[in-house]
Design a protein around this motif. Structure first.
Motif, PDB file in Angstrom:
ATOM      1  N   TRP A   6       0.843  -1.192   0.000  1.00  0.00           N
ATOM      2  CA  TRP A   6       0.000   0.000   0.000  1.00  0.00           C
ATOM      3  C   TRP A   6       0.869   1.228   0.000  1.00  0.00           C
ATOM      4  O   TRP A   6       1.919   1.274   0.640  1.00  0.00           O
ATOM      5  CB  TRP A   6      -0.908   0.024   1.228  1.00  0.00           C
ATOM      6  N   GLN A   7       0.415   2.220  -0.707  1.00  0.00           N
ATOM      7  CA  GLN A   7       1.100   3.502  -0.752  1.00  0.00           C
ATOM      8  C   GLN A   7       0.168   4.527  -0.127  1.00  0.00           C
ATOM      9  O   GLN A   7      -0.998   4.631  -0.508  1.00  0.00           O
ATOM     10  CB  GLN A   7       1.390   3.847  -2.213  1.00  0.00           C
ATOM     11  N   ARG A   8       0.663   5.267   0.868  1.00  0.00           N
ATOM     12  CA  ARG A   8      -0.158   6.263   1.565  1.00  0.00           C
ATOM     13  C   ARG A   8       0.389   7.654   1.287  1.00  0.00           C
ATOM     14  O   ARG A   8       1.596   7.867   1.356  1.00  0.00           O
ATOM     15  CB  ARG A   8      -0.157   5.989   3.056  1.00  0.00           C
ATOM     16  N   GLN A   9      -0.526   8.564   0.990  1.00  0.00           N
ATOM     17  CA  GLN A   9      -0.141   9.940   0.697  1.00  0.00           C
ATOM     18  C   GLN A   9      -1.106  10.895   1.389  1.00  0.00           C
ATOM     19  O   GLN A   9      -2.289  10.609   1.529  1.00  0.00           O
ATOM     20  CB  GLN A   9      -0.189  10.217  -0.805  1.00  0.00           C
ATOM     21  N   VAL A  10      -0.578  12.038   1.802  1.00  0.00           N
ATOM     22  CA  VAL A  10      -1.393  13.102   2.383  1.00  0.00           C
ATOM     23  C   VAL A  10      -1.241  14.328   1.492  1.00  0.00           C
ATOM     24  O   VAL A  10      -0.131  14.770   1.215  1.00  0.00           O
ATOM     25  CB  VAL A  10      -0.949  13.432   3.829  1.00  0.00           C
ATOM     26  N   HIS A  11      -2.369  14.858   1.028  1.00  0.00           N
ATOM     27  CA  HIS A  11      -2.390  16.050   0.178  1.00  0.00           C
ATOM     28  C   HIS A  11      -3.105  17.172   0.928  1.00  0.00           C
ATOM     29  O   HIS A  11      -4.172  16.958   1.486  1.00  0.00           O
ATOM     30  CB  HIS A  11      -3.139  15.785  -1.128  1.00  0.00           C
ATOM     31  N   THR A  36      -5.018   6.078   0.320  1.00  0.00           N
ATOM     32  CA  THR A  36      -4.329   4.793   0.380  1.00  0.00           C
ATOM     33  C   THR A  36      -4.543   4.091  -0.950  1.00  0.00           C
ATOM     34  O   THR A  36      -5.684   3.914  -1.391  1.00  0.00           O
ATOM     35  CB  THR A  36      -4.880   3.913   1.522  1.00  0.00           C
ATOM     36  N   LYS A  37      -3.433   3.696  -1.605  1.00  0.00           N
ATOM     37  CA  LYS A  37      -3.511   3.034  -2.904  1.00  0.00           C
ATOM     38  C   LYS A  37      -2.854   1.655  -2.820  1.00  0.00           C
ATOM     39  O   LYS A  37      -1.859   1.477  -2.119  1.00  0.00           O
ATOM     40  CB  LYS A  37      -2.801   3.854  -3.981  1.00  0.00           C
ATOM     41  N   PHE A  38      -3.426   0.711  -3.545  1.00  0.00           N
ATOM     42  CA  PHE A  38      -2.829  -0.622  -3.666  1.00  0.00           C
ATOM     43  C   PHE A  38      -1.775  -0.565  -4.754  1.00  0.00           C
ATOM     44  O   PHE A  38      -2.001  -0.017  -5.830  1.00  0.00           O
ATOM     45  CB  PHE A  38      -3.907  -1.658  -4.026  1.00  0.00           C
TER      46      PHE A  38
END
Length: 102
Positions: A6-11, A36-38
Motif C-alpha cells: 500500500w502507498q499512503r499519501q497526504v495532500h 491509500t492506494k494498492f
C-alpha cells in the motif's frame, strides 16, 4: 514472486480559518486528503480509501469532513470569515487517526 503493498499519501487541499473545539484555538487549519492506494511491483494501481479531515496545527486533532462538503470548503480557501461565520470543529480526544504516519 509477487511484490505488493500500500502507498499512503497526504495532500493539503486548502488552508482554512477554523475554531478548534478541543484546544479553543482559532487559526489556519489544513484541509487534508489521506489517500491509500494498492500497489503491485511498486506501481500504484487503484485507490483503496480516501479520507478528508481538518487538522489543528496546535493540538493535532483531526476532524473528519464529509466528501460532499469538500468543494465548498476549497472554494472558501481565500475568503477570511467573520467570527460568527467561522467553521467550528467538535471537541474530541487528541489521538492520532493514523499512528504510523510521521
Amino acid at each position: 514472486m509477487l511484490i505488493y503493498g500500500w502507498q499512503r499519501q497526504v495532500h493539503t487541499l486548502a488552508t482554512l480559518t477554523v475554531y478548534c473545539g478541543t484546544c479553543r484555538c482559532s487559526g489556519p487549519h489544513g484541509l487534508r486528503k489521506f489517500v491509500t492506494k494498492f500497489s503491485l511491483f511498486f506501481v500504484p494501481l487503484f485507490t483503496v480509501s480516501n479520507e478528508h479531515y481538518l487538522e489543528c496545527p496546535v493540538c493535532g486533532v483531526r476532524s473528519t469532513v464529509p466528501p460532499r462538503d469538500i468543494p465548498k470548503l476549497v472554494a472558501q480557501n481565500n475568503i477570511q470569515p467573520s467570527p460568527g461565520e467561522m467553521i467550528h470543529t467538535l471537541p474530541r480526544t487528541a489521538e492520532p487517526a493514523w499512528p504510523d504516519l510521521p
